[in-house]
Design a protein around this motif. Sequence first.
Motif, mmCIF file in Angstrom:
data_model
loop_
_atom_site.group_PDB
_atom_site.id
_atom_site.type_symbol
_atom_site.label_atom_id
_atom_site.label_comp_id
_atom_site.label_asym_id
_atom_site.label_seq_id
_atom_site.Cartn_x
_atom_site.Cartn_y
_atom_site.Cartn_z
ATOM 1 N N ALA A 36 0.897 -1.287 -0.069
ATOM 2 C CA ALA A 36 0.069 -0.067 0.092
ATOM 3 C C ALA A 36 0.980 1.315 0.037
ATOM 4 C CB ALA A 36 -0.878 -0.048 1.379
ATOM 5 N N THR A 37 1.872 1.199 0.806
ATOM 6 C CA THR A 37 2.795 2.416 0.995
ATOM 7 C C THR A 37 3.458 2.601 -0.598
ATOM 8 O OG1 THR A 37 3.157 1.839 3.121
ATOM 9 C CG2 THR A 37 4.790 3.268 2.065
ATOM 10 N N CYS A 38 3.874 1.452 -1.306
ATOM 11 C CA CYS A 38 4.624 1.698 -2.530
ATOM 12 C C CYS A 38 3.578 2.254 -3.314
ATOM 13 C CB CYS A 38 5.063 0.384 -3.053
ATOM 14 S SG CYS A 38 6.507 -0.263 -2.010
ATOM 15 N N PHE A 68 9.729 0.330 -4.187
ATOM 16 C CA PHE A 68 9.041 -1.155 -4.391
ATOM 17 C C PHE A 68 9.638 -1.808 -3.154
ATOM 18 C CE2 PHE A 68 9.627 0.406 -8.689
ATOM 19 C CZ PHE A 68 8.672 -0.215 -9.314
ATOM 20 N N ALA A 69 9.395 -3.199 -2.945
ATOM 21 C CA ALA A 69 9.668 -3.803 -1.655
ATOM 22 C C ALA A 69 9.923 -5.088 -1.611
ATOM 23 C CB ALA A 69 8.431 -3.479 -0.818
ATOM 24 N N PHE A 70 10.922 -5.482 -0.478
ATOM 25 C CA PHE A 70 10.933 -6.944 -0.352
ATOM 26 C C PHE A 70 10.210 -7.323 0.738
ATOM 27 C CE2 PHE A 70 15.400 -6.007 -1.990
ATOM 28 C CZ PHE A 70 15.597 -6.558 -2.890
ATOM 29 N N GLY A 71 9.255 -8.611 0.635
ATOM 30 C CA GLY A 71 8.285 -8.903 1.737
ATOM 31 C C GLY A 71 8.981 -9.547 2.754
ATOM 32 N N ALA A 72 8.368 -9.501 3.978
ATOM 33 C CA ALA A 72 8.742 -10.309 5.277
ATOM 34 C C ALA A 72 8.077 -11.747 5.040
ATOM 35 C CB ALA A 72 8.432 -9.697 6.358
ATOM 36 N N PRO A 76 1.697 -5.893 -6.630
ATOM 37 C CA PRO A 76 2.281 -5.275 -7.647
ATOM 38 C C PRO A 76 3.940 -4.751 -7.472
ATOM 39 C CG PRO A 76 0.182 -4.827 -7.787
ATOM 40 C CD PRO A 76 0.384 -5.451 -6.619
ATOM 41 N N HIS A 77 3.949 -4.418 -6.188
ATOM 42 C CA HIS A 77 5.246 -3.958 -5.975
ATOM 43 C C HIS A 77 6.293 -4.604 -5.087
ATOM 44 C CE1 HIS A 77 2.473 -0.472 -6.943
ATOM 45 N NE2 HIS A 77 3.366 0.072 -7.372
ATOM 46 N N LEU A 78 5.823 -5.746 -4.889
ATOM 47 C CA LEU A 78 6.882 -6.622 -4.208
ATOM 48 C C LEU A 78 7.570 -7.383 -4.945
ATOM 49 C CD1 LEU A 78 6.805 -7.369 -1.130
ATOM 50 C CD2 LEU A 78 4.939 -5.975 -1.870
#
Lengths: 382, 382
Positions: free
Chosen positions: A112-114, A136-140, A162-164
């Motif tokens: 959501a932040t991305c 973009f992000a790496f997930g936990a 979409p952004h992970l």
Amino acid sequence: MPPLVVDIHTHVYPPAYMQMLRARKSIPYVHDPAEATPRLIILSSDDDPSIPIDQRGRPVDASYSDINVKLAFMRRHAINCSVISLANPWLDFLEPQEAQTWAERINDDLEATCARVNHAADPDHSKALHEKETLFAFGALPLSAPSPAIVVSEIRRLKTLPHLRGVIMGTTGLGKGLDDGRLDPVWGALQDTGSMLFLHPHYGLPDEAFGGPDAMNRYGHVLPLALGFPLETTIAVTRMLLAGVFDRFPRLKILLAHSGGTLPFLAGRIESCILHERKFTANGGEVPGPQRSVWDVLNTNIYLDAVVYSTAGLKAAVTAAGGADRLLFGTDHPFFPPLGNDDEEWPSVTTNYKAIHAAFDADGDTAAGVLGGNAARILDLK
Amino acid sequence: MPPLVVDIHTHVYPPAYMQMLRARKSIPYVHDPAEATPRLIILSSDDDPSIPIDQRGRPVDASYSDINVKLAFMRRHAINCSVISLANPWLDFLEPQEAQTWAERINDDLEATCARVNHAADPDHSKALHEKETLFAFGALPLSAPSPAIVVSEIRRLKTLPHLRGVIMGTTGLGKGLDDGRLDPVWGALQDTGSMLFLHPHYGLPDEAFGGPDAMNRYGHVLPLALGFPLETTIAVTRMLLAGVFDRFPRLKILLAHSGGTLPFLAGRIESCILHERKFTANGGEVPGPQRSVWDVLNTNIYLDAVVYSTAGLKAAVTAAGGADRLLFGTDHPFFPPLGNDDEEWPSVTTNYKAIHAAFDADGDTAAGVLGGNAARILDLK
């Protein structure tokens, strides 16, 4: 035109995660008295009853959880794009029944932040990556969940966000290290989904490795952070290698924090020790040993960040990896802030910028790749 | 004319020392049954009651104690000159009252061996170093003696022995590590006599750093030797640096085994962590912290062997040290012998030769310096 700069090593503690840490009394926790600066206590060496609680760990401010502070940091350092990740110790410490819920909550929050930031920067998708400010992000991962199947399920779910762009993981895996055979379904899911695994240290080394708590306390965080962290990463990836993880999962993609810990420097010694190990079947022993060489894995499976603070480190990284095309700029934000109040730029960041320029001075394309082009290509950022 | 080749990292266990180890039942010891190959058990991880005693440690043959085997090894690998040193764990384990006697016995034995070999090779002192086969030595220290004054006395005595060129030392010092203030007289004596200190690992890291004994046993010696050893060296020299040893003894000369463990790769991170340490007075804290930078010490006090088995490692070493003029070839003989019976050359040696040629291909003078010229100049070998 300034070059594209992508920061692939930059952490967040989302507000919900910080709230959880505030409610805890053992590491990891936040001590947040009304009348003083809150303290973040995440390292076991920091949770020392002989230290007054308002001096334990490190001061924690909005840079840890407020995405607007991250964006301001990016602007100040000419970073176009950040691939954010939950900071250590991630979700490692959660009770089994909580893990899945928290992983989904954190990863949905990252997505959501991305999405929000990227939409604000480019509502009609008309700009190139270097023309805007994106995340973009790496997930936990819910590694403490009751079953590895839950981890696998979250890896597959992340591919739908979409952004992970992969996952971040510490060195304990399911609790017994990364050479644990029970992790095979996790490696399989990462390989099959083409997800990047960002391997990051947290646990360091036992205090005795540094001469015990007294010796450690003399020097603050220097021993655990400067040495414990990179040595932990090196041990973890070497155990994966020795256990044949890269033989069984030859397309696994793994990004090593801090330029591999010390792997680029020690790769030759590791390979020599493997070739001379009497326990391995190649030398008449009874244990299979790794089938692929360290160099093959370094040139195929391993990606390195450029967070090594020296030209010497970068030269080893590039030489060990057979080129600079899998070397990726990073900052380690929000850690290592300047200690003075008036600094505009963070020395911890400019040191890495300078090292990259010094290492690749003769080749602007290589420097541009390390600064952002490689990350955009490898992680499909656009 | 083939270049001068000097091996500054090559160990011996003199016959008297081996005899002492045969009489012991706890590490370090030699298990020497009449009917089987003797075993050398020196690492704590090898002294595991669950391993049959005739499989513990490593097989030990004449290469460990027979100087003629060393000379044959030198010929086979085109080495002109070796600076021999007692192998780990040196004299660290001796009872206080025995230490001085054993140090004098070992060092006198080293001197006699060098004198005998060198006289046989060049009785009338007419040949240059590259034209003959010679030995020099690093002496052992009685570190467990009742007083540091005994250590100081032996350092001074070593300067009177014509073939001694410094000392070899492990990482425990007087028992509490190399940041122990009680070592100051020892550092002072080494500095005042201009003696080179060869710092070498032995103790590795606690088993827990590698996931405990089970994880370690799966991979034989790979984790303790490939990682434990270099990480131990890195921690030891970093503790010296943090404790201000190089501030108080700015002319101390220290040769780090295995190209510094991982120091060249981690130097930038260590320096960054020091600059960001709130505990140090420079940042408003209460502890002095080191006054000289890591880079200054690397460029002034530190010498590195070239036993790193890769071009990547050598490039980091040379870049961190500000040049190749304090980088010195070594073999680590008699360790890492070929496991087949028919090998003429040792892969552990040829790997380092190849790495040196690959790293300095464009500059033959640099390679020649690393192979022997630097050692001859720095250690005054002739």
